[in-house]
Design a protein around this motif. Structure first.
Motif, short mmCIF file in Angstrom:
data_model
loop_
_atom_site.label_atom_id
_atom_site.label_comp_id
_atom_site.label_asym_id
_atom_site.label_seq_id
_atom_site.Cartn_x
_atom_site.Cartn_y
_atom_site.Cartn_z
N LEU A 50 0.83 -1.21 0.00
CA LEU A 50 0.00 0.00 0.00
C LEU A 50 0.87 1.26 0.00
N ALA A 51 1.94 1.23 0.80
CA ALA A 51 2.85 2.38 0.84
C ALA A 51 3.57 2.57 -0.48
N LEU A 52 3.98 1.46 -1.09
CA LEU A 52 4.66 1.53 -2.38
C LEU A 52 3.75 2.13 -3.45
N PHE A 53 2.50 1.69 -3.46
CA PHE A 53 1.53 2.24 -4.41
C PHE A 53 1.31 3.73 -4.17
N THR A 54 1.24 4.11 -2.90
CA THR A 54 1.02 5.52 -2.55
C THR A 54 2.20 6.38 -2.99
N ILE A 55 3.42 5.92 -2.69
CA ILE A 55 4.62 6.71 -3.00
C ILE A 55 4.82 6.85 -4.52
N VAL A 56 4.59 5.77 -5.25
CA VAL A 56 4.89 5.78 -6.68
C VAL A 56 3.78 6.45 -7.50
N PHE A 57 2.52 6.15 -7.17
CA PHE A 57 1.43 6.60 -8.03
C PHE A 57 0.62 7.78 -7.48
N LEU A 58 0.53 7.91 -6.17
CA LEU A 58 -0.34 8.94 -5.59
C LEU A 58 0.43 10.15 -5.09
N MET A 59 1.57 9.92 -4.46
CA MET A 59 2.32 11.03 -3.87
C MET A 59 2.68 12.14 -4.87
N PRO A 60 3.08 11.80 -6.11
CA PRO A 60 3.42 12.88 -7.06
C PRO A 60 2.26 13.80 -7.39
N HIS A 61 1.02 13.36 -7.16
CA HIS A 61 -0.15 14.17 -7.50
C HIS A 61 -0.75 14.88 -6.28
N SER A 67 -5.59 15.58 0.49
CA SER A 67 -5.39 14.35 -0.27
C SER A 67 -4.64 13.30 0.55
N LEU A 68 -3.66 13.75 1.34
CA LEU A 68 -2.91 12.82 2.19
C LEU A 68 -3.82 12.22 3.27
N ALA A 73 -6.58 7.68 5.59
CA ALA A 73 -7.83 7.17 6.13
C ALA A 73 -8.19 5.83 5.48
N CYS A 74 -7.97 5.70 4.18
CA CYS A 74 -8.28 4.45 3.48
C CYS A 74 -7.38 3.31 3.98
N ALA A 75 -6.08 3.58 4.07
CA ALA A 75 -5.16 2.55 4.56
C ALA A 75 -5.45 2.19 6.02
N SER A 76 -5.78 3.18 6.82
CA SER A 76 -6.10 2.92 8.23
C SER A 76 -7.38 2.10 8.37
N ALA A 77 -8.34 2.33 7.49
CA ALA A 77 -9.59 1.57 7.54
C ALA A 77 -9.33 0.09 7.25
N ILE A 78 -8.47 -0.18 6.27
CA ILE A 78 -8.14 -1.57 5.97
C ILE A 78 -7.43 -2.22 7.15
N GLN A 95 0.33 -4.59 11.93
CA GLN A 95 1.51 -4.55 11.07
C GLN A 95 1.23 -3.83 9.75
N ILE A 96 0.02 -3.99 9.23
CA ILE A 96 -0.35 -3.26 8.01
C ILE A 96 -0.25 -1.76 8.26
N ALA A 97 -0.83 -1.31 9.37
CA ALA A 97 -0.81 0.12 9.69
C ALA A 97 0.62 0.60 9.93
N PHE A 98 1.39 -0.16 10.71
CA PHE A 98 2.74 0.29 11.05
C PHE A 98 3.63 0.36 9.81
N ALA A 99 3.55 -0.66 8.94
CA ALA A 99 4.37 -0.66 7.74
C ALA A 99 4.00 0.50 6.82
N PHE A 100 2.71 0.77 6.71
CA PHE A 100 2.27 1.87 5.85
C PHE A 100 2.73 3.22 6.40
N PHE A 101 2.50 3.45 7.68
CA PHE A 101 2.88 4.74 8.28
C PHE A 101 4.40 4.92 8.26
N TYR A 102 5.13 3.85 8.56
CA TYR A 102 6.59 3.93 8.63
C TYR A 102 7.19 4.25 7.26
#
Length: 259
Positions: A50-61, A67-68, A73-78, A95-102
């Motif tokens: 999820l973090a990889l997708f966010t950094i590569v595809f979402l962060m540049p926009h 938007s952040l 919120a979406c990642a935290s809900a999952i 671990q999903i939350a920690f890996a994403f936030f980290y």
């Protein structure tokens, strides 16, 4: 300590999560440890993806905090949905939350560095491998042995429950004893069922051979639970009242049969 010496020796402190993994997943048995390790690894991979997708595809926009907030919120809900599940999967949500936030929050500004994602996954995987080898070869604590002990205790309690009521004991005293035994036996069966679920994660079964295979123990556990249901019904208020109305000879014969 082996993980610490290893990543310091190769000068790769980014995989320090290997040492943390060994500490966090160490539980009372091999099965429980490896189960928690699998949840930690699975949660890290999902959160990292999820973090990889966010950094590569979402962060540049992203140009505003709004938007952040939506992405977080979406990642935290999952992660929250998984974390509020059963005991068998809840740790993966954390671990999903920690890996994403980290991985996403690396500083006070947007960052496209993917090293954190890679290092965390490699560190957790390395720690899981080291822990698995230690529990297999150096200090094995087999869950199947704990399953046997819990099942033995449950069968002993079930045997005592089947002896109630007795002609030489008052109905009131027998009912109180039965209620206490039902609670204790239920707890023992619940513990045995948990060990049976965790034993699947072990490399091998207890070295005693076919007599203690996991399949045989699970079969015995299921049949004992069926007997427990019948035994519990025999000490209900209606059943005890019916038994009390039997002649003394019939009570003695019925008690002997159950014993």
């Amino acid at each position: 300590m082996f993980c610490y010496i290893f990543y310091m020796a190769i000068d790769w402190s980014g995989i320090h999560t290997a040492l943390i993994t060994c500490t966090f997943i160490a539980l009372e048995s091999t099965g429980a440890t490896l189960h928690k390790g699998v949840l930690r690894m699975g949660g890290c991979i999902i959160g990292g993806a999820l973090a990889l997708f966010t950094i590569v595809f979402l962060m540049p926009h992203m140009v505003t905090i709004a938007s952040l907030v939506v992405v977080v919120a979406c990642a935290s809900a999952i992660a929250g949905w998984v974390a509020t599940g059963s005991e068998m999967i809840s740790y993966a949500g954390l671990q999903i939350a920690f890996a994403f936030f980290y991985s996403v929050f690396q500083g006070y500004a947007p960052d496209t560095d993917l090293d954190n994602v890679r290092n965390r996954v490699v560190g957790i995987l390395f720690g899981l491998v080291v822990t698995g080898l230690v529990f297999k070869y150096i200090w094995p604590e087999r869950t199947i042995d704990r399953l046997q002990a819990a099942l033995r205790e449950a069968l002993r309690q079930l045997a005592r429950l089947l002896e109630i009521p007795r002609p030489d004991v008052s109905i009131e005293k027998g009912k109180a004893e039965a209620d206490a035994l039902i609670a204790e036996t239920s707890k023992s069966f619940e513990q045995a069922r948990r060990y049976a679920d965790l034993a699947v994660f072990e490399f091998e079964e207890s070295p005693n051979g076919e007599r203690t295979s996991l399949g045989n123990l699970e079969n015995t556990l299921s049949r004992a639970e069926d007997v427990f249901g019948v035994a519990s019904s025999l000490v209900g208020d209606e059943a005890l009242a019916t038994w009390q109305q039997l002649p003394a000879d019939a009570q003695a014969a019925e008690s002997k049969l159950r014993t």
